[in-house]
Write a protein that holds these residues in place. Sequence first.
Motif, PDB file in Angstrom:
ATOM      1  N   SER A 176      28.087 -32.045  36.670  1.00 33.63           N
ATOM      2  CA  SER A 176      29.477 -31.680  36.939  1.00 33.63           C
ATOM      3  C   SER A 176      30.357 -32.528  36.024  1.00 33.63           C
ATOM      4  O   SER A 176      29.899 -33.533  35.460  1.00 33.63           O
ATOM      5  N   THR A 177      31.611 -32.150  35.912  1.00 27.78           N
ATOM      6  CA  THR A 177      32.548 -32.949  35.121  1.00 27.78           C
ATOM      7  C   THR A 177      32.704 -34.332  35.727  1.00 27.78           C
ATOM      8  O   THR A 177      32.754 -35.344  35.001  1.00 27.78           O
ATOM      9  N   GLU A 178      32.765 -34.404  37.055  1.00 33.74           N
ATOM     10  CA  GLU A 178      32.885 -35.700  37.729  1.00 33.74           C
ATOM     11  C   GLU A 178      31.687 -36.593  37.403  1.00 33.74           C
ATOM     12  O   GLU A 178      31.853 -37.789  37.086  1.00 33.74           O
ATOM     13  N   HIS A 179      30.493 -36.028  37.477  1.00 30.75           N
ATOM     14  CA  HIS A 179      29.279 -36.781  37.154  1.00 30.75           C
ATOM     15  C   HIS A 179      29.317 -37.256  35.697  1.00 30.75           C
ATOM     16  O   HIS A 179      29.028 -38.424  35.388  1.00 30.75           O
ATOM     17  N   TYR A 180      29.686 -36.363  34.807  1.00 27.73           N
ATOM     18  CA  TYR A 180      29.774 -36.645  33.368  1.00 27.73           C
ATOM     19  C   TYR A 180      30.721 -37.817  33.097  1.00 27.73           C
ATOM     20  O   TYR A 180      30.346 -38.796  32.432  1.00 27.73           O
ATOM     21  N   PHE A 181      31.937 -37.749  33.627  1.00 24.01           N
ATOM     22  CA  PHE A 181      32.911 -38.808  33.388  1.00 24.01           C
ATOM     23  C   PHE A 181      32.456 -40.121  34.017  1.00 24.01           C
ATOM     24  O   PHE A 181      32.649 -41.201  33.438  1.00 24.01           O
ATOM     25  N   ASN A 182      31.867 -40.042  35.195  1.00 21.86           N
ATOM     26  CA  ASN A 182      31.410 -41.241  35.887  1.00 21.86           C
ATOM     27  C   ASN A 182      30.356 -41.979  35.063  1.00 21.86           C
ATOM     28  O   ASN A 182      30.402 -43.209  34.906  1.00 21.86           O
ATOM     29  N   ASP A 222      35.904 -36.127  25.368  1.00 20.90           N
ATOM     30  CA  ASP A 222      35.376 -34.998  26.128  1.00 20.90           C
ATOM     31  C   ASP A 222      35.408 -33.743  25.260  1.00 20.90           C
ATOM     32  O   ASP A 222      36.405 -33.462  24.598  1.00 20.90           O
ATOM     33  N   SER A 223      34.319 -32.981  25.247  1.00 19.88           N
ATOM     34  CA  SER A 223      34.337 -31.685  24.555  1.00 19.88           C
ATOM     35  C   SER A 223      33.977 -30.561  25.519  1.00 19.88           C
ATOM     36  O   SER A 223      33.523 -29.493  25.107  1.00 19.88           O
ATOM     37  N   THR A 258      29.859 -17.014  32.198  1.00 15.55           N
ATOM     38  CA  THR A 258      29.288 -17.581  33.419  1.00 15.55           C
ATOM     39  C   THR A 258      29.228 -19.101  33.304  1.00 15.55           C
ATOM     40  O   THR A 258      28.671 -19.635  32.338  1.00 15.55           O
ATOM     41  N   TYR A 259      29.770 -19.798  34.289  1.00 15.63           N
ATOM     42  CA  TYR A 259      29.783 -21.259  34.257  1.00 15.63           C
ATOM     43  C   TYR A 259      28.417 -21.834  34.635  1.00 15.63           C
ATOM     44  O   TYR A 259      28.235 -22.403  35.714  1.00 15.63           O
ATOM     45  N   THR A 260      27.472 -21.702  33.704  1.00 13.23           N
ATOM     46  CA  THR A 260      26.181 -22.370  33.876  1.00 13.23           C
ATOM     47  C   THR A 260      26.319 -23.872  33.659  1.00 13.23           C
ATOM     48  O   THR A 260      25.537 -24.656  34.200  1.00 13.23           O
ATOM     49  N   GLN A 261      27.261 -24.274  32.811  1.00 16.74           N
ATOM     50  CA  GLN A 261      27.565 -25.695  32.564  1.00 16.74           C
ATOM     51  C   GLN A 261      26.287 -26.514  32.349  1.00 16.74           C
ATOM     52  O   GLN A 261      26.086 -27.554  32.955  1.00 16.74           O
ATOM     53  N   HIS A 262      25.456 -26.006  31.459  1.00 16.49           N
ATOM     54  CA  HIS A 262      24.148 -26.625  31.240  1.00 16.49           C
ATOM     55  C   HIS A 262      24.190 -27.877  30.375  1.00 16.49           C
ATOM     56  O   HIS A 262      23.254 -28.673  30.382  1.00 16.49           O
ATOM     57  N   GLN A 263      25.263 -28.045  29.609  1.00 16.49           N
ATOM     58  CA  GLN A 263      25.386 -29.245  28.777  1.00 16.49           C
ATOM     59  C   GLN A 263      26.828 -29.734  28.755  1.00 16.49           C
ATOM     60  O   GLN A 263      27.774 -28.941  28.744  1.00 16.49           O
ATOM     61  N   TYR A 264      26.978 -31.051  28.744  1.00 14.94           N
ATOM     62  CA  TYR A 264      28.245 -31.716  28.449  1.00 14.94           C
ATOM     63  C   TYR A 264      27.918 -32.676  27.301  1.00 14.94           C
ATOM     64  O   TYR A 264      27.408 -33.776  27.548  1.00 14.94           O
ATOM     65  N   VAL A 265      28.171 -32.253  26.076  1.00 18.25           N
ATOM     66  CA  VAL A 265      27.805 -33.077  24.916  1.00 18.25           C
ATOM     67  C   VAL A 265      29.063 -33.768  24.401  1.00 18.25           C
ATOM     68  O   VAL A 265      29.964 -33.112  23.866  1.00 18.25           O
ATOM     69  N   PRO A 266      29.167 -35.086  24.562  1.00 20.23           N
ATOM     70  CA  PRO A 266      30.398 -35.771  24.159  1.00 20.23           C
ATOM     71  C   PRO A 266      30.564 -35.868  22.647  1.00 20.23           C
ATOM     72  O   PRO A 266      29.590 -35.848  21.896  1.00 20.23           O
ATOM     73  N   ASP A 267      31.813 -35.954  22.225  1.00 16.89           N
ATOM     74  CA  ASP A 267      32.130 -36.347  20.863  1.00 16.89           C
ATOM     75  C   ASP A 267      32.170 -37.870  20.830  1.00 16.89           C
ATOM     76  O   ASP A 267      32.712 -38.510  21.742  1.00 16.89           O
ATOM     77  N   PHE A 301      21.526 -42.491  34.546  1.00 14.47           N
ATOM     78  CA  PHE A 301      22.505 -41.394  34.560  1.00 14.47           C
ATOM     79  C   PHE A 301      22.528 -40.693  35.917  1.00 14.47           C
ATOM     80  O   PHE A 301      23.588 -40.374  36.447  1.00 14.47           O
ATOM     81  N   GLN A 302      21.345 -40.453  36.480  1.00 13.72           N
ATOM     82  CA  GLN A 302      21.275 -39.726  37.740  1.00 13.72           C
ATOM     83  C   GLN A 302      21.780 -40.568  38.927  1.00 13.72           C
ATOM     84  O   GLN A 302      22.178 -40.013  39.957  1.00 13.72           O
ATOM     85  N   SER A 303      21.794 -41.866  38.765  1.00 12.41           N
ATOM     86  CA  SER A 303      22.278 -42.724  39.858  1.00 12.41           C
ATOM     87  C   SER A 303      23.761 -42.554  40.102  1.00 12.41           C
ATOM     88  O   SER A 303      24.273 -42.949  41.163  1.00 12.41           O
ATOM     89  N   TYR A 304      24.473 -41.934  39.148  1.00 13.08           N
ATOM     90  CA  TYR A 304      25.910 -41.702  39.301  1.00 13.08           C
ATOM     91  C   TYR A 304      26.202 -40.312  39.869  1.00 13.08           C
ATOM     92  O   TYR A 304      27.368 -39.926  39.989  1.00 13.08           O
ATOM     93  N   LEU A 305      25.169 -39.570  40.207  1.00 14.08           N
ATOM     94  CA  LEU A 305      25.358 -38.235  40.781  1.00 14.08           C
ATOM     95  C   LEU A 305      25.650 -38.346  42.268  1.00 14.08           C
ATOM     96  O   LEU A 305      24.868 -38.896  43.036  1.00 14.08           O
ATOM     97  N   LYS A 306      26.811 -37.839  42.670  1.00 10.49           N
ATOM     98  CA  LYS A 306      27.213 -37.936  44.079  1.00 10.49           C
ATOM     99  C   LYS A 306      26.864 -36.647  44.816  1.00 10.49           C
ATOM    100  O   LYS A 306      26.954 -35.564  44.276  1.00 10.49           O
TER     101      LYS A 306
END
Length: 333
Positions: free
Chosen positions: A116-122, A149-150, A233-242, A328-333
């Motif tokens: 999620s975006t929240e997970h990504y930013f966290n 953020d991209s 469709t919001y699969t949101q499979h990747q959040y690749v930062p710049d 990374f997964q430890s920040y998943l709420k």
Amino acid sequence: MKSMMKRLVAGAVAAAALTALTGCSGGSQDPKHLLIAHGHGDWHPVNIGLETFAQEMEAETDYTFDIYPNGQLGDDSAMIQLVKAGVMDVAKVSASALEQFNSAYSIFSLPYVFQSTEHYFNVMNNSEAVQEIFNSTREDGFIVIGWFDSGSRSIYTTKDGPVESPEDLHGLKIRTQSSPTSVAMINAMGGSATPMSSGEVYTSLQQGIIDGAENNETVLVDDGHGEVCKSYTYTQHQYVPDIVIMSVDTFDSMSKEDQQKVYDAMADAWEAHEQEWLKIVERNKEGAKEMGVQFYEIDKTPFIEACKPLQEEFCAESEDNARYFADFQSYLK
């Protein structure tokens, strides 16, 4: 010597591009005059963020800056090489482009490492693993001073309706970036991965060579893909930062106070970028709706489950990979 090299590089590009890069064409060889480059247009949120960074640094220190947008000093790979060599001071590149220089960066392209975006930013703002990765290239000549953020990457197709499971993607040719991770990801998600350059996508969609692609919402309007693809469709499979990188030579030549100001200025640059990025995403989304594009929110669980073998393979490659992924997964709420 490197100041002269900077001037020669910028001068050569200026001549080739017929662009007046006045900041490097004068007589100054001031080591406190720094070069920043990126591949986006001067209207893009990345440029706005980097302008904010430069302005704040100029106000708070005795450094001055020239910013070269539009890939004037090369593509991501070329810019990374120039920063490594100390010829360029700062560049914005994709995290995926850094994989060829340090395999640890492949985690940022791993499907559903962020859910999620929240997970990504966290993760990006708080993870010790991220900071370890950011500093892991010091011996290679560069470090990371910040990120932008991209957005998230999702599936859009020429077919009607959402893609809610791998079965819905079965038999569909989906354009991917030319990377093993992206190809394996789309295949795992049920599609038939079709790597191609971004410039070929519109025509390929129009001619039916491919059935869809994956990217953030901005391509629907900016690249015209919404003229052909009416289902996003919001699969949101990747959040690749710049990623914003700086030459170690440049960073280490700074005082401790100025080094801290680099990070402070990048924090403000992130805020300026994010405000503009959100405006552009919303504007493009509204524009896409006017073009007839339908947006679908789905339960991503089937795709997350389908991509788990890729995550397991990544973790099995090294102890560091497993440790980074767990962090990374430890920040998943």
